[in-house]
Design a protein around this motif. Structure first.
Motif, PDB file in Angstrom:
ATOM      1  N   ARG A  11     -27.642  54.216  13.451  1.00 40.95           N
ATOM      2  CA  ARG A  11     -29.056  54.606  13.443  1.00 40.95           C
ATOM      3  C   ARG A  11     -29.590  54.741  14.864  1.00 40.95           C
ATOM      4  O   ARG A  11     -30.346  55.670  15.170  1.00 40.95           O
ATOM      5  N   ALA A  12     -29.188  53.818  15.740  1.00 43.15           N
ATOM      6  CA  ALA A  12     -29.617  53.900  17.145  1.00 43.15           C
ATOM      7  C   ALA A  12     -29.074  55.176  17.778  1.00 43.15           C
ATOM      8  O   ALA A  12     -29.795  55.878  18.493  1.00 43.15           O
ATOM      9  N   THR A  15     -30.995  58.218  16.501  1.00 40.98           N
ATOM     10  CA  THR A  15     -32.318  58.282  17.118  1.00 40.98           C
ATOM     11  C   THR A  15     -32.238  58.855  18.532  1.00 40.98           C
ATOM     12  O   THR A  15     -32.969  59.786  18.882  1.00 40.98           O
ATOM     13  N   HIS A  16     -31.341  58.303  19.345  1.00 38.32           N
ATOM     14  CA  HIS A  16     -31.248  58.741  20.739  1.00 38.32           C
ATOM     15  C   HIS A  16     -30.664  60.149  20.858  1.00 38.32           C
ATOM     16  O   HIS A  16     -31.084  60.916  21.734  1.00 38.32           O
ATOM     17  N   LEU A  96     -24.277  45.809  18.530  1.00 41.01           N
ATOM     18  CA  LEU A  96     -25.549  46.534  18.581  1.00 41.01           C
ATOM     19  C   LEU A  96     -26.174  46.503  19.974  1.00 41.01           C
ATOM     20  O   LEU A  96     -26.668  47.531  20.448  1.00 41.01           O
ATOM     21  N   LEU A 100     -26.989  49.845  22.008  1.00 38.14           N
ATOM     22  CA  LEU A 100     -28.358  50.150  22.445  1.00 38.14           C
ATOM     23  C   LEU A 100     -28.425  50.357  23.950  1.00 38.14           C
ATOM     24  O   LEU A 100     -29.124  51.259  24.426  1.00 38.14           O
ATOM     25  N   ARG A 104     -29.715  53.858  25.290  1.00 39.33           N
ATOM     26  CA  ARG A 104     -30.973  53.847  26.044  1.00 39.33           C
ATOM     27  C   ARG A 104     -30.772  54.301  27.487  1.00 39.33           C
ATOM     28  O   ARG A 104     -31.606  55.038  28.031  1.00 39.33           O
TER      29      ARG A 104
END
Length: 151
Positions: A11-12, A15-16, A96, A100, A104
């Protein structure tokens, strides 16, 4: 697919990946904006109906247009590998917090790269943001290979 969306690392990634792809897509209308604003067109059909003198004046390169175009090309060279390698990385089941951090850092580096490119910030701003993005993709590729390589 529903099972993948239960994976927080995936999911991360999704999103990114969506953020950087949308950022990249916004550069096309930005290029068009500068073309119209500065009267700089690259194709003859774009200035159809104009006099020969006006065509010559409008068929030129413009530094603002070229700056945004080069930024867009740089995004294509870097975001596509991120999407491919990042997907593979997310599928390896990374921690995770590590995932992330990778996602990020890449997203931030590409947003800052665009800002530094379009607004012509002094070097090494653009170079460092580019390098950070490349290093993130290399790190993810290394982790994919480490997790999947059968020797």
């Amino acid at each position: 697919m529903a099972e993948l969306m239960e994976n927080p690392a995936f999911r991360a990634f999704a999103t990114h990946a969506a953020i950087v792809v949308l950022k990249m897509l916004l550069l096309a209308p930005m290029t068009a904006f500068f073309r119209f604003k500065n009267g700089s067109f690259s194709n003859e059909e774009d200035v159809a109906g104009k006099s020969e003198q006006e065509k010559k004046k409008m068929m030129k390169t413009d530094p603002d247009v070229e700056r945004v175009r080069r930024c867009h090309l740089n995004d294509l060279e870097n975001i596509v590998p991120f999407v491919v390698v990042g997907l593979l990385y997310a599928l390896t089941g990374p921690d995770l917090s590590s995932a992330l951090l990778h996602f990020r850092l890449f997203t931030g580096s590409r947003v800052f790269h665009t800002v530094s490119y379009v607004w012509a910030l002094p070097q090494p701003c653009r170079a460092l943001s580019f390098l950070l993005g490349v290093l993130v993709v290399v790190s993810m590729a290394y982790r994919v290979l480490s997790a999947t390589l059968l020797l």
